[in-house]
Design a protein around this motif. Sequence first.
Motif, mmCIF file in Angstrom:
data_model
loop_
_atom_site.group_PDB
_atom_site.id
_atom_site.type_symbol
_atom_site.label_atom_id
_atom_site.label_comp_id
_atom_site.label_asym_id
_atom_site.label_seq_id
_atom_site.Cartn_x
_atom_site.Cartn_y
_atom_site.Cartn_z
ATOM 1 N N PRO A 230 39.231 37.755 36.277
ATOM 2 C CA PRO A 230 39.501 39.312 35.715
ATOM 3 C C PRO A 230 38.916 39.558 34.259
ATOM 4 O O PRO A 230 38.771 39.171 34.256
ATOM 5 C CB PRO A 230 41.414 39.050 35.442
ATOM 6 C CG PRO A 230 41.110 37.100 35.853
ATOM 7 C CD PRO A 230 40.186 37.259 36.643
ATOM 8 N N ARG B 33 42.129 36.174 44.369
ATOM 9 C CA ARG B 33 41.204 36.542 44.153
ATOM 10 C C ARG B 33 40.260 36.701 44.760
ATOM 11 O O ARG B 33 39.321 37.402 43.824
ATOM 12 C CB ARG B 33 41.375 36.487 42.130
ATOM 13 C CG ARG B 33 42.634 36.901 41.602
ATOM 14 C CD ARG B 33 42.009 36.609 40.098
ATOM 15 N NE ARG B 33 43.700 36.597 39.055
ATOM 16 C CZ ARG B 33 43.911 38.343 39.127
ATOM 17 N NH1 ARG B 33 43.096 38.817 39.345
ATOM 18 N NH2 ARG B 33 44.854 37.457 37.830
ATOM 19 N N ARG C 256 43.887 42.576 42.218
ATOM 20 C CA ARG C 256 42.545 41.988 42.433
ATOM 21 C C ARG C 256 41.920 41.674 41.112
ATOM 22 O O ARG C 256 41.657 40.375 40.057
ATOM 23 C CB ARG C 256 41.399 42.111 43.293
ATOM 24 C CG ARG C 256 41.318 41.146 43.981
ATOM 25 C CD ARG C 256 40.621 41.454 45.314
ATOM 26 N NE ARG C 256 40.842 41.173 46.384
ATOM 27 C CZ ARG C 256 41.608 40.801 47.170
ATOM 28 N NH1 ARG C 256 42.111 39.334 46.493
ATOM 29 N NH2 ARG C 256 41.445 41.426 48.260
ATOM 30 N N TYR D 136 46.402 37.080 42.577
ATOM 31 C CA TYR D 136 46.742 38.680 41.575
ATOM 32 C C TYR D 136 47.855 38.747 41.868
ATOM 33 O O TYR D 136 48.577 38.600 42.584
ATOM 34 C CB TYR D 136 45.692 39.721 42.138
ATOM 35 C CG TYR D 136 45.489 40.064 44.260
ATOM 36 C CD1 TYR D 136 46.855 40.701 43.974
ATOM 37 C CD2 TYR D 136 44.765 39.464 44.228
ATOM 38 C CE1 TYR D 136 46.865 40.997 45.840
ATOM 39 C CE2 TYR D 136 45.065 39.400 46.331
ATOM 40 C CZ TYR D 136 45.343 40.832 46.375
ATOM 41 O OH TYR D 136 46.112 41.029 47.354
#
Length: 186
Positions: free
Chosen positions: A13, A8, A77, A68
Amino acid sequence: MTAKSGSRNGTKPFLIGIHTNEGPNPAGDEGRDQAAENLSRWMDGQDVSYHKIVDDDSAKHYVPDERYSWAMRSGNRRSLNLCFIGRASFSRDEWLRHDAMLRLGAAAVRGWCDRWGIPRTKLTAAQVGADHAGICGHVDWTNGKHDGTHTDPGAGFPWDVFLAYVNGGTPNDQFVARRRRALLLA
Protein backbone atom coordinates in the motif's frame (compact mmCIF):
# COMPACT_ATOMS: atom_id res chain seq x y z
CA MET A 1 -15.55 -10.83 11.60
CA THR A 2 -16.67 -11.61 8.08
CA ALA A 3 -15.26 -8.49 6.47
CA LYS A 4 -15.08 -8.25 2.72
CA SER A 5 -11.39 -8.09 1.94
CA GLY A 6 -8.89 -9.56 -0.44
CA SER A 7 -5.29 -10.48 -0.99
CA ARG A 8 -2.99 -7.65 -2.01
CA ASN A 9 -1.10 -10.18 -4.16
CA GLY A 10 2.20 -8.57 -3.18
CA THR A 11 1.08 -4.96 -3.76
CA LYS A 12 2.47 -2.70 -1.05
CA PRO A 13 0.00 0.00 0.00
CA PHE A 14 1.17 3.52 -0.84
CA LEU A 15 -2.05 5.46 -0.38
CA ILE A 16 -4.17 6.19 2.69
CA GLY A 17 -7.83 6.93 2.01
CA ILE A 18 -9.90 8.97 4.45
CA HIS A 19 -13.63 8.21 4.49
CA THR A 20 -16.76 9.08 6.43
CA ASN A 21 -19.64 6.87 7.48
CA GLU A 22 -22.32 7.88 5.00
CA GLY A 23 -24.32 4.67 5.32
CA PRO A 24 -26.27 3.12 8.16
CA ASN A 25 -24.81 3.09 11.63
CA PRO A 26 -27.49 2.61 14.24
CA ALA A 27 -26.27 3.79 17.62
CA GLY A 28 -28.11 0.95 19.32
CA ASP A 29 -28.54 0.75 23.06
CA GLU A 30 -24.86 1.50 23.65
CA GLY A 31 -25.12 5.10 22.41
CA ARG A 32 -22.73 7.21 20.34
CA ASP A 33 -19.60 5.94 22.09
CA GLN A 34 -20.11 2.54 20.44
CA ALA A 35 -20.38 3.96 16.91
CA ALA A 36 -17.17 2.37 15.54
CA GLU A 37 -18.07 -0.98 17.04
CA ASN A 38 -21.62 -0.77 15.63
CA LEU A 39 -20.39 0.05 12.14
CA SER A 40 -17.96 -2.88 12.22
CA ARG A 41 -20.79 -5.22 13.22
CA TRP A 42 -23.02 -3.83 10.45
CA MET A 43 -20.26 -4.30 7.85
CA ASP A 44 -20.04 -8.03 8.54
CA GLY A 45 -21.20 -9.55 5.28
CA GLN A 46 -21.70 -6.20 3.49
CA ASP A 47 -19.90 -5.16 0.31
CA VAL A 48 -17.93 -2.46 2.10
CA SER A 49 -15.10 -2.54 4.64
CA TYR A 50 -12.32 -0.39 6.07
CA HIS A 51 -9.04 -1.17 7.78
CA LYS A 52 -9.91 1.09 10.73
CA ILE A 53 -13.06 2.79 11.95
CA VAL A 54 -12.67 5.76 14.28
CA ASP A 55 -15.19 7.44 16.56
CA ASP A 56 -14.79 9.87 19.46
CA ASP A 57 -13.29 7.32 21.83
CA SER A 58 -11.94 4.36 19.87
CA ALA A 59 -10.15 3.21 16.76
CA LYS A 60 -11.54 -0.18 15.77
CA HIS A 61 -9.23 -2.30 13.61
CA TYR A 62 -11.45 -4.15 11.15
CA VAL A 63 -9.50 -5.47 8.12
CA PRO A 64 -5.86 -6.55 8.61
CA ASP A 65 -3.42 -4.18 6.91
CA GLU A 66 -1.92 -7.03 4.89
CA ARG A 67 -5.27 -7.48 3.11
CA TYR A 68 -7.16 -4.88 1.13
CA SER A 69 -10.50 -3.51 2.25
CA TRP A 70 -13.48 -2.79 0.02
CA ALA A 71 -13.52 0.98 0.36
CA MET A 72 -12.10 2.74 -2.71
CA ARG A 73 -13.18 0.82 -5.79
CA SER A 74 -10.20 0.29 -8.12
CA GLY A 75 -7.86 1.72 -5.47
CA ASN A 76 -8.43 -1.00 -2.90
CA ARG A 77 -5.25 -3.04 -3.50
CA ARG A 78 -2.96 -0.02 -3.19
CA SER A 79 -4.61 1.66 -0.20
CA LEU A 80 -5.19 1.54 3.53
CA ASN A 81 -8.59 2.97 4.46
CA LEU A 82 -9.77 4.77 7.57
CA CYS A 83 -13.43 5.63 8.16
CA PHE A 84 -14.44 8.40 10.54
CA ILE A 85 -17.85 8.23 12.17
CA GLY A 86 -18.83 11.50 10.57
CA ARG A 87 -20.48 12.83 7.45
CA ALA A 88 -19.22 14.54 4.32
CA SER A 89 -21.80 17.23 5.11
CA PHE A 90 -20.08 18.16 8.41
CA SER A 91 -18.90 21.77 8.59
CA ARG A 92 -15.37 22.55 9.73
CA ASP A 93 -16.76 23.59 13.12
CA GLU A 94 -18.60 20.30 13.48
CA TRP A 95 -15.42 18.33 12.68
CA LEU A 96 -13.46 20.41 15.20
CA ARG A 97 -15.97 19.47 17.90
CA HIS A 98 -14.66 15.90 17.40
CA ASP A 99 -11.03 16.66 18.25
CA ALA A 100 -10.51 13.32 20.00
CA MET A 101 -11.71 11.50 16.88
CA LEU A 102 -9.35 13.53 14.67
CA ARG A 103 -6.45 12.76 17.01
CA LEU A 104 -7.23 9.01 17.12
CA GLY A 105 -7.48 8.90 13.33
CA ALA A 106 -4.24 10.85 12.95
CA ALA A 107 -2.42 8.42 15.26
CA ALA A 108 -3.61 5.50 13.11
CA VAL A 109 -2.53 7.25 9.91
CA ARG A 110 0.85 8.18 11.43
CA GLY A 111 1.38 4.51 12.33
CA TRP A 112 0.57 3.42 8.78
CA CYS A 113 2.89 6.05 7.31
CA ASP A 114 5.72 4.86 9.52
CA ARG A 115 5.07 1.15 8.93
CA TRP A 116 4.62 1.31 5.15
CA GLY A 117 6.84 4.30 4.29
CA ILE A 118 3.93 6.42 3.08
CA PRO A 119 4.60 10.19 3.02
CA ARG A 120 2.66 12.18 5.61
CA THR A 121 1.33 14.57 3.00
CA LYS A 122 -2.13 15.35 1.62
CA LEU A 123 -2.44 14.61 -2.07
CA THR A 124 -4.47 16.60 -4.57
CA ALA A 125 -6.82 14.81 -6.94
CA ALA A 126 -4.27 15.31 -9.73
CA GLN A 127 -1.53 13.68 -7.63
CA VAL A 128 -3.83 10.76 -6.86
CA GLY A 129 -4.53 10.45 -10.58
CA ALA A 130 -0.78 10.32 -11.22
CA ASP A 131 -0.32 7.54 -8.62
CA HIS A 132 1.64 9.57 -6.05
CA ALA A 133 2.04 8.16 -2.54
CA GLY A 134 0.42 9.91 0.42
CA ILE A 135 -2.91 10.65 2.11
CA CYS A 136 -6.13 11.53 0.30
CA GLY A 137 -9.83 11.86 0.80
CA HIS A 138 -12.13 9.47 -1.01
CA VAL A 139 -13.20 12.50 -3.07
CA ASP A 140 -9.61 12.86 -4.32
CA TRP A 141 -9.74 9.28 -5.60
CA THR A 142 -13.12 9.97 -7.23
CA ASN A 143 -11.85 13.11 -8.97
CA GLY A 144 -8.28 11.99 -9.66
CA LYS A 145 -9.14 8.58 -11.10
CA HIS A 146 -12.66 9.41 -12.37
CA ASP A 147 -13.81 6.37 -10.43
CA GLY A 148 -17.02 6.60 -8.42
CA THR A 149 -19.12 9.41 -6.99
CA HIS A 150 -17.95 9.75 -3.37
CA THR A 151 -17.34 13.20 -1.87
CA ASP A 152 -16.11 12.23 1.60
CA PRO A 153 -14.66 13.37 3.91
CA GLY A 154 -16.27 16.60 2.63
CA ALA A 155 -15.32 20.21 2.04
CA GLY A 156 -15.46 21.00 5.76
CA PHE A 157 -12.89 18.38 6.76
CA PRO A 158 -10.06 20.21 8.62
CA TRP A 159 -7.10 18.82 6.68
CA ASP A 160 -4.74 21.38 8.25
CA VAL A 161 -5.59 20.24 11.78
CA PHE A 162 -5.64 16.56 10.89
CA LEU A 163 -2.25 16.69 9.13
CA ALA A 164 -0.74 18.62 12.04
CA TYR A 165 -1.80 15.72 14.28
CA VAL A 166 -0.54 13.15 11.75
CA ASN A 167 2.83 14.89 11.84
CA GLY A 168 2.96 14.69 15.62
CA GLY A 169 2.15 18.27 16.51
CA THR A 170 -0.77 20.60 16.83
CA PRO A 171 -2.06 23.21 14.40
CA ASN A 172 -0.54 25.90 16.62
CA ASP A 173 2.89 24.20 16.50
CA GLN A 174 2.84 24.36 12.71
CA PHE A 175 1.81 28.04 12.75
CA VAL A 176 4.70 28.86 15.08
CA ALA A 177 7.17 26.92 12.89
CA ARG A 178 5.98 28.73 9.71
CA ARG A 179 6.24 32.08 11.48
CA ARG A 180 9.73 31.25 12.76
CA ARG A 181 10.85 30.27 9.23
CA ALA A 182 9.38 33.49 7.81
CA LEU A 183 11.26 35.58 10.36
CA LEU A 184 14.52 33.77 9.61
CA LEU A 185 14.11 34.40 5.89
CA ALA A 186 13.27 38.08 6.38
